[in-house]
Motif scaffolding. Structure first.
Motif, mmCIF file in Angstrom:
data_model
loop_
_atom_site.group_PDB
_atom_site.id
_atom_site.type_symbol
_atom_site.label_atom_id
_atom_site.label_comp_id
_atom_site.label_asym_id
_atom_site.label_seq_id
_atom_site.Cartn_x
_atom_site.Cartn_y
_atom_site.Cartn_z
ATOM 1 N N SER A 77 0.816 -1.214 0.000
ATOM 2 C CA SER A 77 0.000 0.000 0.000
ATOM 3 C C SER A 77 0.853 1.268 0.000
ATOM 4 N N ALA A 705 -2.419 3.685 13.500
ATOM 5 C CA ALA A 705 -1.563 2.617 12.992
ATOM 6 C C ALA A 705 -0.244 2.604 13.752
ATOM 7 N N HIS A 719 -2.298 -1.997 11.464
ATOM 8 C CA HIS A 719 -2.543 -0.874 10.560
ATOM 9 C C HIS A 719 -3.877 -0.992 9.832
ATOM 10 N N LEU A 720 -4.639 -2.062 10.149
ATOM 11 C CA LEU A 720 -5.964 -2.247 9.562
ATOM 12 C C LEU A 720 -6.964 -2.514 10.673
ATOM 13 N N PRO A 726 -7.771 0.887 6.536
ATOM 14 C CA PRO A 726 -6.537 1.401 7.151
ATOM 15 C C PRO A 726 -6.829 2.208 8.409
ATOM 16 N N ASP A 729 -2.921 7.112 10.124
ATOM 17 C CA ASP A 729 -1.483 7.315 10.224
ATOM 18 C C ASP A 729 -1.237 8.646 10.920
#
Length: 747
Positions: A77, A705, A719-720, A726, A729
């Motif tokens: 990603s 994340a 991170h998911l 997602p 961040d």
């Protein structure tokens, strides 16, 4: 597996008694009595019935950190060229780990000085586990490149090619380049009774060549060094190759170009085979400062010796002839476990050339840092009068989201140009070759101002550069000093003294990162610009310690290592324990690069046992083991890696509802707390305190994340969310909304 912790945890008082006897800091052991340097045991294990498994091994924890870097390279990603850069960073990180940590461990084992680690592992056990983990990681690293990154680059028409894949036109162009730019600087070294096996310098890429003399039919061995002054990957299609989407860009490893022209280097001989190999050596410096009349000269001599450290790793290609490998192992006197067999090409640090291709569609969107609102209310890109802004209020900076050039750099440039400025005092740990900070200090000295620069010439792997800047500053009339014997000066400090109507006034900057304009664009750091008189007095005292004789100085808003950072933080932790027991708000949160120091960790364990919520954000090494029943079940450990290198050090305490926040240069490691001059400053502005706490809230939020550390020392990337979407961040959040966040806090 869950563990119930039974043993006691060492108290701060007992730690002090063990380290300092009566609890008083002893006199300096250095030859210059400038500052009290505590006697310490770097690997002290607390005495008593305490289980050693409460600590994770620091070396294995570092390898786990580099595995997290590799996970970013594996993430489809992320932008492709950023993944390439993470592969290069992984390789560079691992090189330094072997040069310093593995080399140091081997040296201690060889001299009989090694002791069990705080985690309870013998030195041999640590070395064996390092070998197992490093072999697995290097193999995985090579597989990520070959199986994921290389095909993805090819899809974008960026190819890493072999010589035989090139057309005749490209071969002719490369042969011409070889004749003009490569051949003249190559030096083949024969190995025979008249020529002993040559010295192989650390991190150099080499070709092991086997040739046959057609007259005698005798096979001979030669070594050829691949010049490290030339690009690791040669662009087949010109310097702008790859910058246009859809246009083919080809790169070939330099060693392949050389290999195809070996006949020119051995005329009259038949080239039978060649193999690539690479050696890593011990390159840590050992300077006996107490015996050195001139530290700069002693360091220069040691830099020359660095090239001749013992080998700690041999990397070879998987297709190497076993006889050639045996020769290398024997001549380099290296163990079989120190051999790393990998697919070509070796030394993937060179991927940074591809990672630097100017393809905006394959990398993070360009980030332009903004001038801090507190420095420029009009929100233009130009910095306003920094001194006037500092007189209005303390200014908390957050790089790279806040511009370094219009804040810290502007502060020093304006100080150099301001006729009212009488003196500038500055620490320099790492800086760039074209540093405007150095230029500002030179300008100030040439303008007749009193300028002091404390240059830490022992900053690892920047020693040579720092020697150069030290001499440049001295030639301009700057007073250059190298700090305190026995200690590295790691604190990030600027002090400007200015003549104003009501007398002299001091303006200060204290930061968590280096005065390095280039790294300030991708290192996440905090800094404080302040005209507060207490901070000014503290910095004046500290600079007097660093340049003169002031061993008994005390500070108001600073904690300074090696005297008061560890003890000051432990006192704060103990206060949170007392608050919790009294029913008052209690919380401890640290954001650091490394969490290793046993006394700090034990204090955090005691806080957890008392029910205090403890949150740790650590980029790299963490020896603290969270989630152990009866010991650390109230401790959460998170790690955030991403576009920017998380570098700030932050320490927050609930303090019964009146929060206390420190920022500064110190990590929680023995070297920082015992062998370096570090400085933490306590924030005083309630809005700045609220902003930092909001920031740590976001880092520790389950919706952010990050990597989570568990009781067994394993890091798991989260991170998911449960639906596969997602998580947020934190760096993207800061890039997108920080101005709005700060304006809300200011209201």
């Amino acid at each position: 597996m869950k563990r119930e912790y039974k043993g006691p945890v060492q108290t701060a008082a007992s730690f002090g008694r063990e380290r300092f006897g009566s609890g008083e800091v002893p006199a300096a052991r250095a030859t210059q009595d400038r500052i009290d340097i505590p006697e310490f045991e770097p690997n002290l294990i607390p005495e008593g019935d305490i289980s050693p498994d409460r600590f994770l091994d620091r070396e294995l924890s570092w390898l786990a950190f580099n595995a997290r870097v590799l996970e970013l390279a594996e993430d489809p990603s992320l932008f492709l060229l950023e993944r390439v850069n993470f592969l290069s960073i992984f390789a560079s990180n691992l090189d330094e780990f072997f040069m310093v940590r593995v080399a140091g461990l081997k040296r201690r084992i060889a001299t009989g000085l090694a002791v069990p680690s705080p985690a309870g592992l013998s030195p041999i056990e640590v070395l064996e586990q390092i070998s197992d983990a490093a072999h697995e990681l290097q193999s995985r690293h090579a597989q990520v490149f070959a199986g994921q990154i290389r095909p993805a680059l090819a899809y974008e028409h960026i190819h890493l090619v072999h010589w035989q894949e090139l057309d005749d036109t490209a071969k002719i162009a490369l042969s011409t380049m070889f004749a003009e730019k490569i051949f003249p600087i190559l030096t083949p070294l024969a190995v025979d009774p008249a020529h002993p096996f040559p010295y192989i310098s650390g991190l150099s890429l080499n070709l092991a060549v086997v040739v046959r003399n057609p007259v005698s039919d005798k096979e001979l061995f030669a070594r050829l060094k691949v010049p490290d002054l030339l690009p690791r990957l040669v662009s087949v299609d010109g310097p702008r190759a790859g910058t246009v989407p859809g246009r083919v860009a080809r790169f070939i490893p330099l060693e392949e170009v050389i290999a195809e022209h070996l006949g020119q280097l051995f005329p009259g001989m038949e080239v039978l085979e060649h193999h690539t190999f690479r050696v890593t050596r011990n390159e840590d410096l050992e300077v006996e400062e107490d015996d050195a009349e001139n530290l700069l000269q002693a360091l220069e001599k040691e830099l020359l010796r660095r090239k001749f450290g013992p080998p700690v790793r041999l990397e070879v290609t998987t297709d190497i002839n076993p006889n050639i490998l045996a020769l290398l192992v024997r001549e380099l006197d290296i163990e079989d476990t120190e051999v790393y067999s990998l697919p070509a090409p070796l030394d993937l640090r060179g991927l940074s050339i591809i990672g630097g291709i100017d393809r905006s569609d394959l990398r993070y969107p360009k980030h332009v840092a903004h001038t801090s609102r507190d420095l420029n209310e009009s929100e233009t890109s130009k910095a306003a009068n920094v001194f006037a802004a500092m007189r209005r209020r303390d200014i908390l900076l957050h790089h790279p989201y806040d511009s370094f050039s219009t804040s810290v750099q502007a502060f020093l440039e304006q100080a150099a140009a301001d006729p009212k400025v009488r003196a500038i005092k500055q620490t320099l740990y790492r800086t760039s070759g074209d540093s405007p900070i150095v230029d500002a200090l030179v300008d100030a000295a040439e303008a007749g101002k009193q300028v002091l620069a404390l240059v830490e010439i022992k900053a690892r792997f920047d020693e040579q550069a720092n020697i150069s800047w030290a001499r440049k500053l001295e030639q301009a009339g700057v007073h250059v000093v190298y700090g305190i014997v026995g200690l590295k000066t790691h604190c990030k400090l600027s002090l400007v003294v200015r003549q104003e109507q009501d007398g002299l006034r001091r303006y200060c900057h204290i930061g968590t990162g280096n005065y390095h304009p280039r790294t300030a664009r991708y290192y996440e750091d905090l800094g404080l610009l302040t005209a507060d008189n207490q901070v000014g007095e503290d910095l004046s005292k500290l600079f007097n310690q660093l340049s003169g004789y002031a061993p008994k100085s005390t500070f108001d808003r600073l904690l300074v290592a090696p005297r008061s950072v560890r003890s000051g933080l432990i006192e704060r932790i103990d206060a949170e324990i007392a608050n919790k027991k009294a029913g008052r708000p209690a919380q401890v949160r640290f954001k650091v690069n490394s969490m290793v120091d046993e006394a700090i960790i034990d204090s955090l364990y005691r806080a957890s046992q008392a029910g205090v919520e403890v949150g740790i954000i650590v980029r790299g090494i963490c020896s603290l083991r969270p989630g152990v029943p009866g010991l650390s079940e109230n401790i959460t450990v998170r790690s955030v890696l991403g576009r920017f290198l998380e570098h700030s050090r932050v320490f927050t305490f609930a303090n019964a509802g009146d929060p206390v926040v420190y920022i500064g240069s110190a990590d929680m490691m023995h070297r920082n707390l015992d062998r370096r001059v570090e400085a933490l400053v306590r924030l005083s502005n309630t809005e700045d305190i609220a902003e930092v706490n909001t920031l740590l809230d976001r880092y520790l939020d389950p919706g952010t994340a990050s990597w989570h550390l568990d009781v067994d020392g394993l890091w798991t990337r989260r991170h998911l969310d449960a639906d596969g979407n997602p998580l947020e961040d934190v760096q993207s959040w800061l890039l997108a909304g920080r101005s709005r966040q700060r304006s809300t806090l200011r209201r």
